[in-house]
Write a protein that holds these residues in place. Sequence first.
Motif, short mmCIF file in Angstrom:
data_model
loop_
_atom_site.label_atom_id
_atom_site.label_comp_id
_atom_site.label_asym_id
_atom_site.label_seq_id
_atom_site.Cartn_x
_atom_site.Cartn_y
_atom_site.Cartn_z
N UNK A 106 -12.02 8.45 4.19
CA UNK A 106 -11.30 7.22 3.72
C UNK A 106 -9.80 7.46 4.13
N UNK A 107 -9.37 6.21 4.87
CA UNK A 107 -7.97 6.45 5.36
C UNK A 107 -7.15 5.38 4.54
N UNK A 108 -5.91 5.66 4.35
CA UNK A 108 -5.31 4.79 3.48
C UNK A 108 -3.85 4.66 4.51
N UNK A 109 -3.92 3.55 5.20
CA UNK A 109 -2.67 3.36 6.02
C UNK A 109 -1.76 2.44 5.72
N UNK A 110 -0.31 2.86 5.57
CA UNK A 110 0.77 2.10 5.07
C UNK A 110 1.07 1.04 6.51
N UNK A 111 1.72 -0.07 6.01
CA UNK A 111 1.88 -1.04 7.06
C UNK A 111 3.13 -1.86 6.51
N UNK A 112 4.13 -2.11 7.66
CA UNK A 112 5.14 -2.88 7.39
C UNK A 112 4.77 -4.41 7.70
N UNK A 113 5.13 -5.41 6.93
CA UNK A 113 4.81 -6.73 7.31
C UNK A 113 6.05 -7.52 7.24
N UNK A 114 6.36 -8.36 8.14
CA UNK A 114 7.55 -9.09 8.27
C UNK A 114 7.38 -10.39 7.27
N UNK A 115 8.24 -10.43 6.31
CA UNK A 115 7.99 -11.49 5.21
C UNK A 115 9.25 -12.23 4.70
N UNK A 116 9.03 -13.61 4.19
CA UNK A 116 10.26 -14.22 3.61
C UNK A 116 10.02 -14.40 2.26
N UNK A 117 9.30 -13.30 1.48
CA UNK A 117 8.88 -13.47 0.20
C UNK A 117 9.91 -13.92 -0.89
N UNK A 204 17.67 -14.52 15.44
CA UNK A 204 17.49 -13.80 16.67
C UNK A 204 16.36 -12.96 16.19
N UNK A 205 16.12 -12.45 15.00
CA UNK A 205 14.96 -11.56 14.31
C UNK A 205 13.75 -12.57 14.56
N UNK A 206 13.58 -13.86 14.27
CA UNK A 206 12.47 -14.54 14.25
C UNK A 206 12.08 -14.85 15.68
N UNK A 207 13.38 -14.82 16.71
CA UNK A 207 13.01 -15.02 18.07
C UNK A 207 12.36 -14.00 18.72
N UNK A 208 12.32 -12.45 18.23
CA UNK A 208 12.21 -11.45 19.33
C UNK A 208 11.17 -10.51 18.46
N UNK A 209 11.22 -10.52 17.01
CA UNK A 209 10.51 -9.45 16.32
C UNK A 209 9.11 -9.73 16.25
N UNK A 210 8.19 -8.76 16.56
CA UNK A 210 6.68 -9.09 16.29
C UNK A 210 6.50 -9.59 15.25
N UNK A 211 5.38 -10.39 15.12
CA UNK A 211 4.85 -11.02 13.71
C UNK A 211 3.87 -10.05 13.29
N UNK A 212 3.13 -9.23 13.85
CA UNK A 212 1.97 -8.55 13.43
C UNK A 212 2.48 -7.48 12.62
N UNK A 213 1.49 -6.78 11.53
CA UNK A 213 2.19 -5.86 10.75
C UNK A 213 2.22 -4.47 11.56
N UNK A 214 3.16 -3.53 11.15
CA UNK A 214 3.48 -2.49 12.05
C UNK A 214 2.87 -1.37 11.04
N UNK A 215 1.93 -0.43 11.63
CA UNK A 215 1.24 0.65 10.99
C UNK A 215 2.39 1.85 10.96
N UNK A 216 2.95 2.26 10.07
CA UNK A 216 3.82 3.36 9.76
C UNK A 216 3.65 4.66 10.27
N UNK A 217 2.24 4.86 10.50
CA UNK A 217 1.98 6.08 11.22
C UNK A 217 2.30 6.07 12.63
N UNK A 218 2.70 5.08 13.29
CA UNK A 218 3.05 5.08 14.58
C UNK A 218 4.66 5.46 14.88
N UNK A 219 5.24 5.28 13.88
CA UNK A 219 6.79 5.65 13.93
C UNK A 219 7.00 7.05 14.04
#
Length: 338
Positions: A106-117, A204-219
């Motif tokens: 079982x893998x538990x992966x943390x993700x960062x999602x861009x939000x306006x919550x 400029x963040x909305x213009x250039x930032x990726x909208x898909x979630x970022x997997x923390x393990x890749x940082x």
Amino acid sequence: MTFRVRPAHGEDFAAIYEMAKLTGGGFTNLPPDRATLVAKLARSEQSFNRETDEQEGDMYMFVLEDPVEKVVRGTCQVFGQVGVVQPFYSYHLSTLTQASPELGKTFRNQRLSLTTDLEGSSEVGGLFLHPAQRAGGWGGLLARSRYLFMKLHRQRFGDRTLAELRGVMDETGAAPFWDALAGKFFGMSFPEADEFNAVHGTKFIADLMPRSPIYVALLTDEARSVIGQPHPTGRAALRMLEEEGFTYDRYVDIFDGGPTVTAPTDRIRTVRESNEETIAEIGAGGRTKMLVAKGRLKDFRACLASVKRLPKKGICIDEKAAELLEVEVGDTIVAVGR
């Protein structure tokens, strides 16, 4: 010296600019940029002068001053509603659980999602205390005066309040979170991006930032280690926010990964515990120390006072506090225990 908190005005520019140059960078609400600070003071004055009381995208700037010595040694800001002119972006840290029966893992992966919550919330920020005044409880006065202003003007603020804390960066201004993530898409250093954001906003963040979630393990390991961590100089501010009831709900700043904390506005301790009191006497005061405030909008004043309760009459406050608040016997103030 005896300090009070009052609304900032144009004559405070020089003192505010000097403090902005002392922040060390990454302080988006207080950039060392003359034009931006002039615009902030103008926006603040417009907000204080607005007559209607509904929630809007106001920005109120305050200063900590000694009115006798004519010195300003701190500043802070309150925003009526974020996300009005431009989207208010945050990353939200979540966990995705995935299982493989074949591997038996079982893998538990943390993700960062861009939000306006957090759009629609009010915000407290831009708090900076001059290094020469970081003793004597003046930081607490400056920070908590904002909540008394919100209590006195409750209709101008939302049901939730947030605070963003500066994230971790090194002596050169480089931020490991930025270098590992957003910096890959913007082609600029963290100090450059932070300055651009302070002056031009976040579109400029909305213009250039990726909208898909970022997997923390890749940082990078260094970037992962600072997610949700405040800058060392901001730890005291985080403690004060936590004492007021703010909590970290896994929202982080998209630039430096610093924590964003939130609280229901009516549950903020200073808002909840403060009460209206009638000044029955002005004299020597008493042994009880309280934070007191008085005044609508641009007439707002807050200070520390020595208080004595007079049964069935009201309270007695010391003469210096009465002078700082510009109040008389019979006036009503809001007060909360120190």
